[in-house]
Design an enzyme around this catalytic site. Structure first.
Site, PDB file in Angstrom:
ATOM      1  N   GLU B  50      35.050  83.548  30.881  1.00 25.54           N
ATOM      2  CA  GLU B  50      35.866  84.670  31.372  1.00 25.54           C
ATOM      3  C   GLU B  50      37.232  84.734  30.703  1.00 25.54           C
ATOM      4  OE1 GLU B  50      34.195  82.597  33.277  1.00 25.54           O
ATOM      5  OE2 GLU B  50      32.870  83.753  34.595  1.00 25.54           O
ATOM      6  N   PHE B 112      31.333  79.583  49.780  1.00 22.21           N
ATOM      7  CA  PHE B 112      30.936  79.239  48.415  1.00 22.21           C
ATOM      8  C   PHE B 112      31.568  80.221  47.419  1.00 22.21           C
ATOM      9  CE2 PHE B 112      27.868  79.698  44.840  1.00 22.21           C
ATOM     10  CZ  PHE B 112      28.107  78.459  44.274  1.00 22.21           C
ATOM     11  N   GLN B 113      32.197  79.683  46.415  1.00 24.74           N
ATOM     12  CA  GLN B 113      32.870  80.452  45.366  1.00 24.74           C
ATOM     13  C   GLN B 113      33.930  81.399  45.913  1.00 24.74           C
ATOM     14  OE1 GLN B 113      29.797  82.036  42.693  1.00 24.74           O
ATOM     15  NE2 GLN B 113      30.011  80.148  41.506  1.00 24.74           N
ATOM     16  N   LYS B 162      31.979  91.506  48.341  1.00 19.48           N
ATOM     17  CA  LYS B 162      30.594  91.809  47.993  1.00 19.48           C
ATOM     18  C   LYS B 162      29.992  92.854  48.934  1.00 19.48           C
ATOM     19  CE  LYS B 162      26.176  89.725  46.804  1.00 19.48           C
ATOM     20  NZ  LYS B 162      25.403  88.490  46.590  1.00 19.48           N
ATOM     21  N   MET B 477      52.335  72.183  15.723  1.00 17.61           N
ATOM     22  CA  MET B 477      53.663  72.539  16.223  1.00 17.61           C
ATOM     23  C   MET B 477      54.238  71.417  17.085  1.00 17.61           C
ATOM     24  SD  MET B 477      56.074  74.588  16.093  1.00 17.61           S
ATOM     25  CE  MET B 477      55.859  76.335  15.770  1.00 17.61           C
TER      26      MET B 477
HETATM   27  C1  TPP Z   1      46.890  76.315  26.435  1.00 16.25           C
HETATM   28  C2  TPP Z   1      48.001  75.597  25.752  1.00 16.25           C
HETATM   29  N1  TPP Z   1      48.077  74.243  25.822  1.00 16.25           N
HETATM   30  C3  TPP Z   1      49.083  73.598  25.175  1.00 16.25           C
HETATM   31  C4  TPP Z   1      50.031  74.281  24.469  1.00 16.25           C
HETATM   32  C5  TPP Z   1      51.154  73.554  23.756  1.00 16.25           C
HETATM   33  N2  TPP Z   1      51.039  73.731  22.313  1.00 16.25           N
HETATM   34  C6  TPP Z   1      51.771  74.656  21.646  1.00 16.25           C
HETATM   35  S1  TPP Z   1      51.408  74.722  20.021  1.00 16.25           S
HETATM   36  C7  TPP Z   1      50.283  73.494  20.168  1.00 16.25           C
HETATM   37  C8  TPP Z   1      49.526  73.010  18.956  1.00 16.25           C
HETATM   38  C9  TPP Z   1      48.535  73.985  18.482  1.00 16.25           C
HETATM   39  O1  TPP Z   1      47.717  73.342  17.530  1.00 16.25           O
HETATM   40  P1  TPP Z   1      46.915  74.179  16.480  1.00 16.25           P
HETATM   41  O2  TPP Z   1      46.107  75.211  17.156  1.00 16.25           O
HETATM   42  O3  TPP Z   1      46.155  73.244  15.602  1.00 16.25           O
HETATM   43  O4  TPP Z   1      48.049  74.939  15.684  1.00 16.25           O
HETATM   44  P2  TPP Z   1      49.106  74.355  14.602  1.00 16.25           P
HETATM   45  O5  TPP Z   1      50.412  74.212  15.311  1.00 16.25           O
HETATM   46  O6  TPP Z   1      48.580  73.066  14.102  1.00 16.25           O
HETATM   47  O7  TPP Z   1      49.162  75.406  13.548  1.00 16.25           O
HETATM   48  C10 TPP Z   1      50.214  73.037  21.487  1.00 16.25           C
HETATM   49  C11 TPP Z   1      49.340  71.922  21.943  1.00 16.25           C
HETATM   50  C12 TPP Z   1      49.913  75.693  24.459  1.00 16.25           C
HETATM   51  N3  TPP Z   1      50.812  76.465  23.828  1.00 16.25           N
HETATM   52  N4  TPP Z   1      48.898  76.321  25.076  1.00 16.25           N
END
Ligand code: TPP
Ligand code: MG
Lengths: 95, 578
Positions: B50, B112-113, B162, B477
């Site tokens: 979803e 449920f759900q 529902k 990042m």
């Molecule tokens: C759902 C979620 N969990 C954690 C984060 C924290 N976060 C921000 S950037 C990042 C790394 C993303 O890794 P990748 O997709 O490999 O991108 P890159 O920075 O390596 O280009 C994380 C864990 C987030 N923004 N969203």
């Protein structure tokens, strides 16, 4: 800090109290006092909300409250019997 | 008026609201609705999660400007929509979510759900409904579409018990709504326009601070005319990339944490910010108390609560931005006729900054592939009509920086919530909305592993998106922050995704073409190969250098004055006259 009383007219729909209370909670504003009652119109309720806010914070609370779809109008009741200040950031004309 | 089930009334209402496609997954509580969906004119795309349905609805909405629709069952189906709905709220995207709820007699019994999805989404949804009476369905749908798409757009959820879907009801749909508490002000007050024009003519260092609202309001053409009329520099935020052509000489690029030196400095040194549909987000302002300290502010927005939220507005212009900018153009012409400020010194300063500090990158010394190079080539080869959806992380910032955006609605990303996993499903929704346009997801190896299951949906439903995985084998990042702020202690940021998973094989297993590239000399040929495949989704595993960093950077919480162009390297301010 001065207390301000907001007289808020809301649609009498389920969940509206949760919407208003939740808004204060998530924007980290305290409610000093809150009362909810009916109005002459059964589809509209009135909330009197007392807050310990002024200036910018008060304006923000009013603007955010006004964004709630179920909030119809907000009036600030001034202490010294001055005419109430009407806050309506969404004036009642559709354009 | 005709008698039908609540479920048929729901589907007839969606048809009446103009829905042509929706993304979802059935389940017990929503099952009654899936029966009339089976014979409806609405195309239903069966997703694999979803969350994918929600982001697909968002991608569809961002590309088409229409309301995106997703549908799920109660409980876990509904809670899986929470992330994309929160995402749509932060980025002001018009989305309507339909969820089934347990029968009304069971509500409140931990059935449920059962999940209180109205309560769960209350903090961020623009509005939401819990419907237990089938007679309320057409009105709720009409209101939901109206609320989602007007004023400041946003997500609206309609949760339907529902038994309300099963009961017989009269179908009576009217698109006109009566919402006494919701009357967005779309036409700006004349006085505010005159005040704004007057303030502009008193400024010698104005900047157009352009946010995503300009795209939402379809006001790019008006913006171009206004900007050229004044001849002032323009900065486009992460949400506004494409609102103003990158190739235009007045465009200084993106401001903010990873903005260009010229764009960041333009805001810092301006004496007037002409703010159009932007919201002074912390990722743009840096430390707020040091942001643009000498600037007056014109703030034009459709949302009254944004005015003065983070920054005082000297002139507030409340209204739809297309109307606002259209009104500002003649008012400014008039005002400039009396007083034409000389912006040449200011423009010269900004152009000199832009020339001294263009966006750039060093290629890795070991000869491995540079992620920025890959992204630059993707932009060049795909051309200005292509649509790009990014994940969240370094690759997102590079996709914003190194692709040149010339048109609105060609750049999609999760700006406000920063939702990893956004790219693949958003690209899917975008491709459904713009089937004849090339749609790329530029995704991280981390992000891709959160939502790639929607490639199965794409493969089975003839939605041939293209995915470029910028595989730096890490949560890049976060790793960059560990490099800069945690002494290189790389706690839990290594994904090892050059070993596992095998992305091309994973892609092939999902019915896509899987490609791989790790040498610069192969980049163009690989992209061109992907461009030639239009009957299947394509995934390219670009195996890039792991230590590339995003520059420039303003550290979180720091002042924009402390922008760095490389590690511990500030611009040479002394050589600039500001
Ligand atoms: C759902 C979620 N969990 C954690 C984060 C924290 N976060 C921000 S950037 C990042 C790394 C993303 O890794 P990748 O997709 O490999 O991108 P890159 O920075 O390596 O280009 C994380 C864990 C987030 N923004 N969203
Ligand atoms: Mg990565």
């Amino acid at each position: 800090m001065a207390q301000h009383t907001l007289e808020v007219l809301v649609e009498n729909s389920p969940g509206v109290l949760a919407r208003v209370a939740g808004l204060f909670a998530r924007r980290a504003y305290n409610i000093e006092r809150l009362s909810v009652g009916p109005t002459a119109n059964p589809t509209i309720s009135q909330m009197d909300i007392v807050v310990n806010l002024e200036g910018h914070a008060l304006e923000q609370v009013i603007a955010q409250l006004d964004k709630l779809i179920n909030v119809i109008s907000i009036e600030e009741i001034l202490p010294n019997k001055a005419a109430p200040a009407v806050h309506d950031t969404q004036p009642d004309y559709q354009n | 008026m005709s008698q039908m089930t609540g479920a048929s009334s729901l589907v007839a209402s969606l048809e009446a609201a103009g829905v042509d496609v929706m993304f979802g997954i059935p389940g017990g509580a929503i099952l009654p609705a899936y029966d009339p969906i089976f014979s409806s004119s609405i195309r239903h795309i069966l997703v694999r999660h979803e969350q994918g349905a929600g982001h697909a609805a968002t991608g569809y909405a961002q590309v088409t400007g229409r309301v995106g629709v997703c549908i799920a069952t109660s409980g876990p189906g509904a809670t899986n929509l929470v992330t994309p709905l929160a995402d749509a709220a932060m980025d002001s995207v018009p989305v309507v979510a339909i969820t089934g709820q347990v029968p009304s007699v069971a509500i409140g019994t931990d059935a449920f759900q059962e999940a209180d999805i109205r309560g769960i989404t209350m903090p961020f949804a623009k509005h939401n409904y819990l419907i237990t009476n089938p007679a309320d369905i057409p009105r709720a749908i009409a209101e939901a579409f109206h609320i989602a798409s007007t004023g400041r757009p946003g997500p609206v959820l309609v949760d339907i018990a529902k038994d309300a879907l099963q009961a017989m009801t009269d179908f009576n749909y009217s698109p006109s709504v009566n919402l006494p508490g919701y009357k967005p002000k779309l036409i700006p007050d004349n006085q505010s326009i005159i005040d704004a024009a007057a303030l502009i003519t008193q400024s010698s260092k104005p900047v157009f601070y352009v946010g995503g609202g300009v795209i939402k309001a379809n006001a790019s053409r008006e913006l171009l005319e206004l900007a050229q009329l004044l001849g002032a520099p323009v900065v486009t935020t992460l949400m506004a990339r494409g609102a103003f052509p990158d190739s235009h000489p007045l465009n200084l690029g993106m401001p903010g944490m990873h903005g260009t030196v010229a764009a960041v400095t333009a805001l810092q040194k301006a004496d007037l910010l002409i703010t159009l549909g932007a919201r002074f987000d912390d990722r743009v302002t840096g430390k707020l108390s040091t942001f643009a300290v000498n600037a007056k502010v014109i703030h034009a927005d459709v949302d009254p609560a944004e005015i003065g939220k983070n920054r005082f507005a000297d002139v507030a212009v409340l209204g739809d931005l297309k109307n606002t900018i259209s009104a500002l153009i003649p008012a400014l012409k008039n005002a400039l006729g009396k007083n034409q400020p000389d912006l040449t010194p200011w423009l010269n300063q900004m152009n000199s900054l832009r020339a001294s500090y263009p966006l750039g990158y060093d290629k890795p010394s070991d000869g491995s592939l540079s992620p920025q190079y890959v992204i630059e080539r993707l932009g060049k080869i795909s051309g200005p009509e292509a649509i790009f959806a990014a994940g969240v992380g370094q690759h997102q910032m590079w996709a914003s920086q190194f692709v040149s955006y010339e048109n609105p609605r060609t750049w999609l990303n999760s700006g406000g919530l920063g939702t990893m996993g956004y790219a693949v499903p958003a690209a899917m929704g975008a491709k459904v909305g713009a089937p004849d346009t090339t749609v790329w997801a530029i995704d991280g190896d981390g992000c891709f592993q959160m939502t790639n299951q929607e490639l199965v949906t794409c493969a089975l439903n003839n939605i041939p998106i293209k995915v470029a995985i910028i595989n730096n084998e890490s949560l890049g990042m976060v790793r960059q922050w560990q490099t800069l702020f945690y002494e290189g202690r790389y706690s839990n940021t290594s994904l090892e995704s050059k070993r596992v998973p095998n992305f091309p094989m994973l892609a092939e297993a999902m019915g896509c073409v899987g490609l791989s590239c790790e040498r610069e000399e192969d980049v163009d040929a690989t992209i061109e190969k992907a461009m030639g495949i239009n009957d299947q989704p394509v995934v390219i595993d670009f195996r890039v250098h792991r230590d590339a960093m995003v520059w420039p950077m303003v550290a979180a919480g720091a002042s924009n004055d402390d922008i760095k162009i490389a590690r511990e390297t500030a611009p040479d301010w002394d050589s600039q006259e500001l």
